[in-house]
Write an enzyme that holds these catalytic residues in place. Sequence first.
Site, short mmCIF file in Angstrom:
data_model
loop_
_atom_site.label_atom_id
_atom_site.label_comp_id
_atom_site.label_asym_id
_atom_site.label_seq_id
_atom_site.Cartn_x
_atom_site.Cartn_y
_atom_site.Cartn_z
N ASP A 186 -0.21 -2.88 5.06
CA ASP A 186 0.88 -3.24 4.04
C ASP A 186 0.86 -4.55 3.72
O ASP A 186 0.92 -5.43 4.62
CB ASP A 186 2.13 -2.77 4.88
CG ASP A 186 3.40 -2.47 3.67
OD1 ASP A 186 3.55 -3.53 2.77
OD2 ASP A 186 4.17 -1.36 3.76
N THR A 246 1.17 12.48 0.87
CA THR A 246 2.54 12.89 0.31
C THR A 246 3.37 11.91 -0.38
O THR A 246 4.45 12.14 -0.72
CB THR A 246 3.61 13.30 1.41
OG1 THR A 246 3.65 12.10 2.53
CG2 THR A 246 2.89 14.45 2.68
N SER A 247 2.60 10.80 -0.98
CA SER A 247 3.35 9.91 -1.73
C SER A 247 3.40 10.01 -3.31
O SER A 247 4.44 10.50 -3.80
CB SER A 247 2.69 8.35 -1.39
OG SER A 247 3.80 7.60 -1.59
N ARG A 248 2.20 9.73 -3.82
CA ARG A 248 2.32 10.18 -5.23
C ARG A 248 0.65 10.45 -5.48
O ARG A 248 -0.15 9.76 -5.06
CB ARG A 248 2.73 8.97 -6.18
CG ARG A 248 3.98 8.76 -6.17
CD ARG A 248 4.81 9.80 -7.08
NE ARG A 248 6.18 9.65 -7.18
CZ ARG A 248 7.21 10.17 -6.30
NH1 ARG A 248 6.78 10.89 -5.51
NH2 ARG A 248 8.65 9.82 -6.43
N ASP A 272 0.39 16.89 -0.90
CA ASP A 272 1.61 17.48 -1.31
C ASP A 272 1.97 16.85 -2.87
O ASP A 272 2.86 17.52 -3.57
CB ASP A 272 2.94 16.89 -0.65
CG ASP A 272 4.14 17.54 -0.96
OD1 ASP A 272 4.16 18.74 -1.08
OD2 ASP A 272 5.20 16.86 -1.14
N GLU A 277 0.13 16.63 -11.57
CA GLU A 277 1.23 17.68 -11.19
C GLU A 277 1.94 18.03 -12.31
O GLU A 277 2.60 19.08 -12.40
CB GLU A 277 1.73 17.21 -9.92
CG GLU A 277 2.88 16.11 -10.09
CD GLU A 277 3.52 15.67 -8.78
OE1 GLU A 277 2.71 15.62 -7.73
OE2 GLU A 277 4.68 15.88 -8.53
N HIS A 309 4.68 19.55 -4.04
CA HIS A 309 5.74 18.54 -3.96
C HIS A 309 6.91 18.82 -3.36
O HIS A 309 7.92 18.77 -3.82
CB HIS A 309 6.02 17.44 -5.36
CG HIS A 309 6.32 16.18 -5.27
ND1 HIS A 309 5.93 15.38 -6.38
CD2 HIS A 309 6.92 15.65 -4.40
CE1 HIS A 309 6.57 14.27 -6.10
NE2 HIS A 309 7.30 14.17 -4.92
P1 NAD Z 1 9.31 2.16 0.89
O1 NAD Z 1 9.63 1.43 -0.63
O2 NAD Z 1 10.45 2.34 1.99
O3 NAD Z 1 7.98 1.71 1.25
C1 NAD Z 1 6.62 1.70 0.66
C2 NAD Z 1 6.07 0.67 1.38
O4 NAD Z 1 4.84 0.44 0.71
C3 NAD Z 1 6.40 -0.66 1.16
O5 NAD Z 1 6.74 -1.40 2.78
C4 NAD Z 1 5.63 -1.50 0.51
O6 NAD Z 1 5.45 -3.07 1.01
C5 NAD Z 1 4.26 -0.87 0.75
N1 NAD Z 1 3.38 -1.12 -0.21
C6 NAD Z 1 3.49 -1.64 -1.50
N2 NAD Z 1 2.23 -1.92 -1.99
C7 NAD Z 1 1.25 -1.39 -1.06
C8 NAD Z 1 -0.22 -1.08 -1.18
N3 NAD Z 1 -0.92 -1.77 -2.24
N4 NAD Z 1 -0.80 -1.02 0.29
C9 NAD Z 1 0.00 -0.59 1.09
N5 NAD Z 1 1.32 -0.76 1.25
C10 NAD Z 1 2.02 -1.04 0.08
O7 NAD Z 1 9.16 3.55 0.23
P2 NAD Z 1 9.25 5.01 1.10
O8 NAD Z 1 10.78 5.48 0.94
O9 NAD Z 1 8.70 5.03 2.26
O10 NAD Z 1 8.53 6.12 0.07
C11 NAD Z 1 7.12 5.82 -0.04
C12 NAD Z 1 6.57 6.79 -1.17
O11 NAD Z 1 6.83 8.29 -0.83
C13 NAD Z 1 7.57 6.62 -2.37
O12 NAD Z 1 7.15 5.56 -3.19
C14 NAD Z 1 7.35 7.99 -3.27
O13 NAD Z 1 6.38 7.77 -3.93
C15 NAD Z 1 6.93 9.03 -1.99
N6 NAD Z 1 7.86 9.98 -2.02
C16 NAD Z 1 7.45 11.27 -1.93
C17 NAD Z 1 8.25 12.33 -1.61
C18 NAD Z 1 7.78 13.76 -1.59
O14 NAD Z 1 8.65 14.85 -1.47
N7 NAD Z 1 6.43 14.05 -1.55
C19 NAD Z 1 9.52 12.16 -1.19
C20 NAD Z 1 9.95 10.68 -1.09
C21 NAD Z 1 9.24 9.73 -1.35
#
Ligand code: NAD
Length: 359
Positions: A186, A246-248, A272, A277, A309
Amino acid sequence: MSIKVAVFSTKPYDKQYLAAAFAVEREKSHAGDGAVFDLVFHDFALNLDTVALARGAIAVCVFVNDVLNAPVLEALHAEGVRAVLLRCAGFNHVDLVKAENLGFFVANVPSYSPEAVAEFSVALLQTLNRRTHRAYNRVREGNFTLDGLLGTTLHGKTVGVVGTGRIGLAAARIFKGYGCRILAFDPYKSDDFLAEKLGEYEDDLDTLLSQCDFVSLHCPLTKSTHHIINEHTLAKMKPGAILVNTSRGGLISTRPVIAALKSRHLGGVALDVYEGESGLFYNDHSGDIIEDDELMRLMTFPNVIVCGHQAFFTVEALNEIASVTLQNLADFVLSHPCPNSLVRSHKLFVRRDSYPVRI
Ligand code: NAD
Protein backbone atom coordinates in the site's frame (compact mmCIF):
# COMPACT_ATOMS: atom_id res chain seq x y z
CA MET A 1 -42.78 20.38 1.31
CA SER A 2 -41.60 17.14 -0.22
CA ILE A 3 -37.97 16.71 -1.29
CA LYS A 4 -37.80 14.12 -4.04
CA VAL A 5 -34.94 11.63 -4.33
CA ALA A 6 -34.74 9.36 -7.38
CA VAL A 7 -33.33 5.98 -6.33
CA PHE A 8 -31.83 3.98 -9.23
CA SER A 9 -30.91 0.29 -9.56
CA THR A 10 -33.34 -0.51 -6.76
CA LYS A 11 -33.71 -4.12 -5.67
CA PRO A 12 -36.38 -5.27 -3.21
CA TYR A 13 -33.82 -5.32 -0.38
CA ASP A 14 -32.73 -1.70 -1.15
CA LYS A 15 -36.34 -0.59 -0.94
CA GLN A 16 -36.92 -2.49 2.29
CA TYR A 17 -33.84 -1.14 4.08
CA LEU A 18 -34.03 2.41 2.72
CA ALA A 19 -37.72 2.66 3.55
CA ALA A 20 -37.09 1.34 7.07
CA ALA A 21 -34.22 3.78 7.68
CA PHE A 22 -36.35 6.56 6.25
CA ALA A 23 -39.14 5.76 8.67
CA VAL A 24 -36.74 5.80 11.65
CA GLU A 25 -34.87 8.90 10.49
CA ARG A 26 -37.96 10.77 9.32
CA GLU A 27 -38.27 12.98 12.38
CA LYS A 28 -34.54 13.58 12.77
CA SER A 29 -33.80 14.31 9.13
CA HIS A 30 -36.66 16.48 7.99
CA ALA A 31 -35.43 19.84 6.80
CA GLY A 32 -36.50 22.00 9.70
CA ASP A 33 -39.33 23.70 7.81
CA GLY A 34 -41.42 20.58 7.79
CA ALA A 35 -40.00 19.24 4.53
CA VAL A 36 -39.96 15.46 4.12
CA PHE A 37 -38.01 13.18 1.84
CA ASP A 38 -39.88 11.38 -0.88
CA LEU A 39 -37.96 8.38 -2.22
CA VAL A 40 -38.97 7.41 -5.78
CA PHE A 41 -37.66 3.93 -6.59
CA HIS A 42 -36.59 2.85 -10.09
CA ASP A 43 -35.43 -0.70 -10.65
CA PHE A 44 -33.28 0.17 -13.69
CA ALA A 45 -29.83 1.72 -13.72
CA LEU A 46 -29.05 5.42 -14.15
CA ASN A 47 -27.60 6.20 -17.57
CA LEU A 48 -28.15 8.70 -20.37
CA ASP A 49 -31.36 6.91 -21.42
CA THR A 50 -32.92 6.94 -17.95
CA VAL A 51 -31.72 10.30 -16.65
CA ALA A 52 -35.07 11.96 -17.44
CA LEU A 53 -36.61 9.88 -14.65
CA ALA A 54 -34.73 12.08 -12.19
CA ARG A 55 -36.73 15.15 -13.25
CA GLY A 56 -38.06 16.99 -10.22
CA ALA A 57 -35.63 15.25 -7.87
CA ILE A 58 -33.05 17.18 -5.86
CA ALA A 59 -30.87 14.09 -5.48
CA VAL A 60 -30.20 10.74 -7.11
CA CYS A 61 -29.34 7.70 -5.02
CA VAL A 62 -27.17 5.26 -6.97
CA PHE A 63 -25.15 2.05 -6.71
CA VAL A 64 -21.96 0.58 -8.20
CA ASN A 65 -23.08 0.00 -11.79
CA ASP A 66 -24.99 3.24 -12.36
CA VAL A 67 -23.34 5.57 -14.87
CA LEU A 68 -22.16 8.93 -13.51
CA ASN A 69 -19.85 10.14 -16.28
CA ALA A 70 -19.73 13.72 -17.57
CA PRO A 71 -22.70 13.48 -20.01
CA VAL A 72 -24.95 11.90 -17.35
CA LEU A 73 -23.93 14.48 -14.73
CA GLU A 74 -24.64 17.32 -17.19
CA ALA A 75 -28.03 15.82 -18.00
CA LEU A 76 -28.82 15.39 -14.30
CA HIS A 77 -27.86 19.00 -13.64
CA ALA A 78 -30.14 20.15 -16.48
CA GLU A 79 -32.99 18.21 -14.82
CA GLY A 80 -32.41 20.12 -11.58
CA VAL A 81 -30.56 17.40 -9.63
CA ARG A 82 -27.93 18.79 -7.25
CA ALA A 83 -26.79 15.81 -5.17
CA VAL A 84 -25.45 12.32 -5.84
CA LEU A 85 -25.88 9.88 -2.96
CA LEU A 86 -23.78 6.75 -3.43
CA ARG A 87 -25.05 3.80 -1.46
CA CYS A 88 -21.62 2.20 -1.80
CA ALA A 89 -18.02 2.88 -0.79
CA GLY A 90 -16.30 2.84 -4.22
CA PHE A 91 -16.66 5.99 -6.34
CA ASN A 92 -14.54 5.06 -9.38
CA HIS A 93 -17.69 5.30 -11.55
CA VAL A 94 -18.27 8.99 -10.72
CA ASP A 95 -16.54 11.74 -12.69
CA LEU A 96 -15.71 13.72 -9.54
CA VAL A 97 -14.01 16.55 -11.42
CA LYS A 98 -17.11 17.11 -13.55
CA ALA A 99 -19.35 16.79 -10.50
CA GLU A 100 -17.26 19.40 -8.72
CA ASN A 101 -17.38 21.77 -11.69
CA LEU A 102 -21.15 21.47 -11.83
CA GLY A 103 -21.38 22.16 -8.09
CA PHE A 104 -22.81 18.76 -7.18
CA PHE A 105 -22.82 17.42 -3.64
CA VAL A 106 -21.46 13.85 -3.79
CA ALA A 107 -21.27 11.57 -0.76
CA ASN A 108 -20.64 7.88 -0.31
CA VAL A 109 -20.96 5.34 2.49
CA PRO A 110 -17.27 4.80 3.13
CA SER A 111 -17.42 2.09 5.73
CA TYR A 112 -20.68 0.18 5.98
CA SER A 113 -19.10 -3.10 6.97
CA PRO A 114 -15.47 -3.68 6.06
CA GLU A 115 -15.66 -6.95 7.96
CA ALA A 116 -18.51 -8.17 5.71
CA VAL A 117 -16.33 -7.75 2.61
CA ALA A 118 -13.19 -9.09 4.28
CA GLU A 119 -15.04 -12.16 5.59
CA PHE A 120 -16.44 -12.83 2.12
CA SER A 121 -12.93 -12.58 0.59
CA VAL A 122 -11.65 -15.22 2.98
CA ALA A 123 -14.77 -17.35 2.43
CA LEU A 124 -14.17 -17.26 -1.34
CA LEU A 125 -10.50 -18.08 -0.88
CA GLN A 126 -11.24 -21.05 1.36
CA THR A 127 -14.04 -22.30 -0.91
CA LEU A 128 -11.61 -22.39 -3.81
CA ASN A 129 -8.69 -23.71 -1.77
CA ARG A 130 -10.70 -26.51 -0.08
CA ARG A 131 -12.92 -27.15 -3.15
CA THR A 132 -16.16 -26.92 -1.16
CA HIS A 133 -17.95 -25.60 -4.27
CA ARG A 134 -17.16 -28.89 -6.00
CA ALA A 135 -17.85 -31.05 -2.94
CA TYR A 136 -21.30 -29.47 -2.55
CA ASN A 137 -22.40 -30.62 -6.01
CA ARG A 138 -20.66 -33.98 -5.82
CA VAL A 139 -22.20 -35.06 -2.50
CA ARG A 140 -25.69 -34.12 -3.68
CA GLU A 141 -25.29 -36.73 -6.41
CA GLY A 142 -24.27 -39.37 -3.89
CA ASN A 143 -20.58 -39.18 -4.84
CA PHE A 144 -18.50 -39.12 -1.68
CA THR A 145 -15.05 -39.54 -3.27
CA LEU A 146 -12.32 -37.06 -2.40
CA ASP A 147 -10.32 -37.15 -5.64
CA GLY A 148 -9.84 -33.63 -6.95
CA LEU A 149 -10.78 -32.02 -3.63
CA LEU A 150 -7.25 -31.73 -2.21
CA GLY A 151 -6.54 -28.31 -0.68
CA THR A 152 -3.76 -26.75 1.33
CA THR A 153 -3.66 -25.71 5.00
CA LEU A 154 -3.83 -21.93 5.34
CA HIS A 155 -1.88 -21.96 8.59
CA GLY A 156 1.74 -21.01 7.89
CA LYS A 157 1.09 -19.83 4.32
CA THR A 158 1.99 -16.37 3.04
CA VAL A 159 -0.90 -14.11 2.09
CA GLY A 160 -0.50 -10.89 0.14
CA VAL A 161 -2.92 -8.09 1.04
CA VAL A 162 -2.92 -5.38 -1.63
CA GLY A 163 -4.44 -2.28 -0.04
CA THR A 164 -4.55 -2.00 3.76
CA GLY A 165 -7.47 0.38 4.13
CA ARG A 166 -10.58 -0.59 6.07
CA ILE A 167 -11.28 -3.85 4.22
CA GLY A 168 -7.65 -4.90 3.75
CA LEU A 169 -7.04 -4.36 7.45
CA ALA A 170 -10.08 -6.47 8.39
CA ALA A 171 -8.89 -9.20 6.00
CA ALA A 172 -5.37 -9.11 7.46
CA ARG A 173 -6.80 -9.59 10.98
CA ILE A 174 -8.68 -12.70 9.80
CA PHE A 175 -5.63 -14.11 8.01
CA LYS A 176 -3.58 -13.51 11.14
CA GLY A 177 -6.16 -15.56 13.06
CA TYR A 178 -5.58 -18.41 10.60
CA GLY A 179 -1.87 -18.27 11.43
CA CYS A 180 -0.78 -16.88 8.07
CA ARG A 181 2.26 -14.72 7.38
CA ILE A 182 0.97 -11.48 5.90
CA LEU A 183 2.76 -9.31 3.36
CA ALA A 184 1.08 -6.03 2.51
CA PHE A 185 1.43 -3.51 -0.30
CA ASP A 186 0.00 0.00 0.00
CA PRO A 187 1.58 3.34 -0.95
CA TYR A 188 0.00 4.75 2.24
CA LYS A 189 0.95 2.46 5.12
CA SER A 190 -1.66 1.85 7.82
CA ASP A 191 -0.70 2.75 11.38
CA ASP A 192 -3.18 0.13 12.64
CA PHE A 193 -1.60 -2.59 10.49
CA LEU A 194 1.81 -1.75 11.94
CA ALA A 195 0.62 -1.22 15.53
CA GLU A 196 -1.28 -4.51 15.58
CA LYS A 197 1.78 -6.26 14.10
CA LEU A 198 -0.39 -7.90 11.46
CA GLY A 199 2.52 -8.43 9.09
CA GLU A 200 5.16 -6.64 7.06
CA TYR A 201 4.92 -4.15 4.23
CA GLU A 202 6.65 -4.81 0.92
CA ASP A 203 7.52 -1.65 -1.00
CA ASP A 204 7.46 -3.45 -4.30
CA LEU A 205 4.35 -5.25 -5.58
CA ASP A 206 6.32 -7.69 -7.73
CA THR A 207 8.39 -8.78 -4.73
CA LEU A 208 5.20 -9.34 -2.73
CA LEU A 209 3.58 -11.34 -5.54
CA SER A 210 6.62 -13.60 -5.91
CA GLN A 211 6.35 -14.71 -2.25
CA CYS A 212 2.62 -15.21 -1.72
CA ASP A 213 0.57 -18.39 -1.82
CA PHE A 214 -2.63 -16.32 -1.79
CA VAL A 215 -3.18 -12.73 -2.91
CA SER A 216 -6.25 -10.68 -1.95
CA LEU A 217 -6.95 -7.33 -3.64
CA HIS A 218 -8.36 -4.52 -1.48
CA CYS A 219 -7.25 -1.31 -3.21
CA PRO A 220 -9.69 1.01 -4.98
CA LEU A 221 -9.91 1.31 -8.75
CA THR A 222 -8.01 4.40 -9.87
CA LYS A 223 -5.87 5.21 -12.89
CA SER A 224 -2.83 3.82 -11.09
CA THR A 225 -4.51 0.56 -10.02
CA HIS A 226 -6.33 -0.14 -13.31
CA HIS A 227 -5.13 -3.61 -14.46
CA ILE A 228 -2.69 -3.81 -11.58
CA ILE A 229 -2.95 -7.56 -12.24
CA ASN A 230 -1.73 -7.94 -15.79
CA GLU A 231 0.54 -10.16 -17.88
CA HIS A 232 3.65 -8.77 -16.16
CA THR A 233 2.43 -9.00 -12.55
CA LEU A 234 0.83 -12.43 -13.12
CA ALA A 235 4.22 -13.72 -14.28
CA LYS A 236 5.69 -12.55 -10.96
CA MET A 237 3.16 -14.56 -8.95
CA LYS A 238 4.26 -17.74 -7.28
CA PRO A 239 3.24 -20.79 -9.37
CA GLY A 240 0.00 -22.26 -8.03
CA ALA A 241 -0.98 -19.09 -6.14
CA ILE A 242 -4.66 -18.24 -5.70
CA LEU A 243 -5.88 -14.73 -6.52
CA VAL A 244 -8.96 -13.18 -4.86
CA ASN A 245 -10.63 -9.95 -5.95
CA THR A 246 -13.56 -8.48 -4.03
CA SER A 247 -12.54 -4.90 -4.78
CA ARG A 248 -13.24 -3.78 -8.35
CA GLY A 249 -13.17 -5.73 -11.60
CA GLY A 250 -10.97 -3.18 -13.36
CA LEU A 251 -8.02 -4.13 -11.14
CA ILE A 252 -7.60 -7.27 -13.23
CA SER A 253 -6.89 -7.67 -16.94
CA THR A 254 -8.96 -10.77 -17.71
CA ARG A 255 -7.28 -12.12 -20.85
CA PRO A 256 -3.84 -12.73 -19.24
CA VAL A 257 -5.59 -14.30 -16.23
CA ILE A 258 -7.22 -16.82 -18.58
CA ALA A 259 -3.80 -17.50 -20.13
CA ALA A 260 -2.23 -17.96 -16.66
CA LEU A 261 -5.00 -20.41 -15.71
CA LYS A 262 -4.58 -22.36 -18.96
CA SER A 263 -0.81 -22.62 -18.43
CA ARG A 264 -1.47 -23.81 -14.82
CA HIS A 265 0.68 -20.95 -13.53
CA LEU A 266 -2.24 -19.62 -11.47
CA GLY A 267 -3.70 -22.07 -8.95
CA GLY A 268 -7.14 -20.43 -8.94
CA VAL A 269 -9.09 -17.20 -9.13
CA ALA A 270 -12.01 -16.10 -6.96
CA LEU A 271 -13.86 -13.03 -8.17
CA ASP A 272 -16.70 -11.12 -6.61
CA VAL A 273 -16.23 -8.32 -9.14
CA TYR A 274 -15.55 -8.34 -12.87
CA GLU A 275 -14.49 -5.61 -15.26
CA GLY A 276 -17.46 -6.19 -17.56
CA GLU A 277 -20.00 -6.68 -14.74
CA SER A 278 -22.05 -3.58 -15.49
CA GLY A 279 -25.21 -4.62 -17.32
CA LEU A 280 -24.84 -8.23 -16.17
CA PHE A 281 -24.50 -8.31 -12.41
CA TYR A 282 -27.56 -7.83 -10.18
CA ASN A 283 -29.85 -9.09 -12.97
CA ASP A 284 -31.11 -12.51 -14.03
CA HIS A 285 -29.59 -13.51 -17.38
CA SER A 286 -30.21 -17.24 -16.95
CA GLY A 287 -32.34 -17.35 -20.12
CA ASP A 288 -30.04 -15.13 -22.18
CA ILE A 289 -27.06 -15.77 -24.41
CA ILE A 290 -24.26 -13.98 -22.53
CA GLU A 291 -21.96 -12.41 -25.08
CA ASP A 292 -18.97 -11.77 -22.83
CA ASP A 293 -16.64 -14.55 -24.03
CA GLU A 294 -13.95 -13.79 -21.44
CA LEU A 295 -16.38 -14.12 -18.52
CA MET A 296 -17.86 -17.30 -19.98
CA ARG A 297 -14.39 -18.80 -20.52
CA LEU A 298 -13.44 -17.91 -16.95
CA MET A 299 -16.48 -19.74 -15.62
CA THR A 300 -15.49 -22.98 -17.38
CA PHE A 301 -12.41 -23.46 -15.16
CA PRO A 302 -12.96 -25.75 -12.17
CA ASN A 303 -10.58 -23.54 -10.16
CA VAL A 304 -12.45 -20.29 -10.77
CA ILE A 305 -15.33 -18.93 -8.70
CA VAL A 306 -17.32 -15.91 -9.84
CA CYS A 307 -19.89 -14.23 -7.59
CA GLY A 308 -22.11 -11.32 -8.57
CA HIS A 309 -20.67 -8.51 -6.41
CA GLN A 310 -22.18 -9.71 -3.16
CA ALA A 311 -19.33 -9.32 -0.67
CA PHE A 312 -21.09 -6.36 0.97
CA PHE A 313 -24.43 -8.17 1.20
CA THR A 314 -25.17 -8.62 4.91
CA VAL A 315 -28.04 -7.40 7.07
CA GLU A 316 -25.65 -5.17 9.03
CA ALA A 317 -24.22 -3.60 5.87
CA LEU A 318 -27.66 -2.91 4.34
CA ASN A 319 -28.80 -1.23 7.57
CA GLU A 320 -25.68 0.92 7.64
CA ILE A 321 -25.87 1.81 3.93
CA ALA A 322 -29.49 2.94 4.31
CA SER A 323 -29.00 5.02 7.44
CA VAL A 324 -25.75 6.69 6.29
CA THR A 325 -27.25 7.46 2.86
CA LEU A 326 -30.18 9.20 4.49
CA GLN A 327 -27.88 11.03 6.89
CA ASN A 328 -25.82 12.22 3.90
CA LEU A 329 -29.02 13.47 2.30
CA ALA A 330 -30.01 15.30 5.48
CA ASP A 331 -26.56 16.93 5.66
CA PHE A 332 -26.92 18.12 2.07
CA VAL A 333 -30.42 19.51 2.52
CA LEU A 334 -29.57 21.22 5.82
CA SER A 335 -26.14 22.44 4.54
CA HIS A 336 -24.47 20.66 7.43
CA PRO A 337 -20.81 19.61 7.07
CA CYS A 338 -20.94 16.06 5.73
CA PRO A 339 -18.14 13.72 6.82
CA ASN A 340 -18.75 11.57 3.74
CA SER A 341 -18.57 14.37 1.16
CA LEU A 342 -16.26 13.56 -1.77
CA VAL A 343 -16.43 16.95 -3.50
CA ARG A 344 -16.43 20.31 -1.82
CA SER A 345 -16.07 23.97 -2.82
CA HIS A 346 -14.85 23.47 -6.37
CA LYS A 347 -11.91 21.33 -5.41
CA LEU A 348 -11.52 17.66 -4.77
CA PHE A 349 -11.93 17.25 -1.06
CA VAL A 350 -9.46 14.86 0.55
CA ARG A 351 -11.17 13.37 3.54
CA ARG A 352 -9.23 13.11 6.75
CA ASP A 353 -9.53 9.33 6.77
CA SER A 354 -8.65 9.00 3.13
CA TYR A 355 -5.62 9.03 0.86
CA PRO A 356 -5.11 11.54 -1.96
CA VAL A 357 -7.63 10.60 -4.61
CA ARG A 358 -7.26 11.56 -8.24
CA ILE A 359 -9.39 9.71 -10.72
P1 NAD B 1 -10.13 2.29 1.82
O1 NAD B 1 -10.16 3.60 1.12
O2 NAD B 1 -10.35 2.24 3.30
O3 NAD B 1 -8.74 1.54 1.52
C1 NAD B 1 -8.16 1.45 0.25
C2 NAD B 1 -6.67 1.30 0.48
O4 NAD B 1 -6.06 1.07 -0.80
C3 NAD B 1 -6.01 2.57 1.06
O5 NAD B 1 -5.24 2.24 2.19
C4 NAD B 1 -5.15 3.08 -0.08
O6 NAD B 1 -3.97 3.72 0.37
C5 NAD B 1 -4.84 1.78 -0.80
N1 NAD B 1 -4.31 1.99 -2.14
C6 NAD B 1 -4.50 3.04 -2.98
N2 NAD B 1 -3.79 2.85 -4.10
C7 NAD B 1 -3.15 1.66 -3.95
C8 NAD B 1 -2.25 0.92 -4.77
N3 NAD B 1 -1.84 1.38 -5.96
N4 NAD B 1 -1.78 -0.27 -4.32
C9 NAD B 1 -2.15 -0.74 -3.10
N5 NAD B 1 -2.99 -0.08 -2.27
C10 NAD B 1 -3.49 1.10 -2.71
O7 NAD B 1 -11.19 1.40 1.05
P2 NAD B 1 -11.92 0.10 1.60
O8 NAD B 1 -13.13 0.50 2.38
O9 NAD B 1 -10.92 -0.79 2.23
O10 NAD B 1 -12.45 -0.53 0.24
C11 NAD B 1 -11.55 -1.01 -0.75
C12 NAD B 1 -12.31 -1.25 -2.03
O11 NAD B 1 -13.20 -2.35 -1.84
C13 NAD B 1 -13.24 -0.09 -2.45
O12 NAD B 1 -12.52 0.86 -3.21
C14 NAD B 1 -14.28 -0.79 -3.26
O13 NAD B 1 -13.90 -0.74 -4.62
C15 NAD B 1 -14.24 -2.24 -2.80
N6 NAD B 1 -15.49 -2.69 -2.17
C16 NAD B 1 -16.08 -3.81 -2.66
C17 NAD B 1 -17.26 -4.28 -2.08
C18 NAD B 1 -17.97 -5.52 -2.58
O14 NAD B 1 -19.13 -5.75 -2.22
N7 NAD B 1 -17.32 -6.36 -3.36
C19 NAD B 1 -17.83 -3.57 -1.00
C20 NAD B 1 -17.17 -2.43 -0.52
C21 NAD B 1 -16.00 -2.00 -1.11
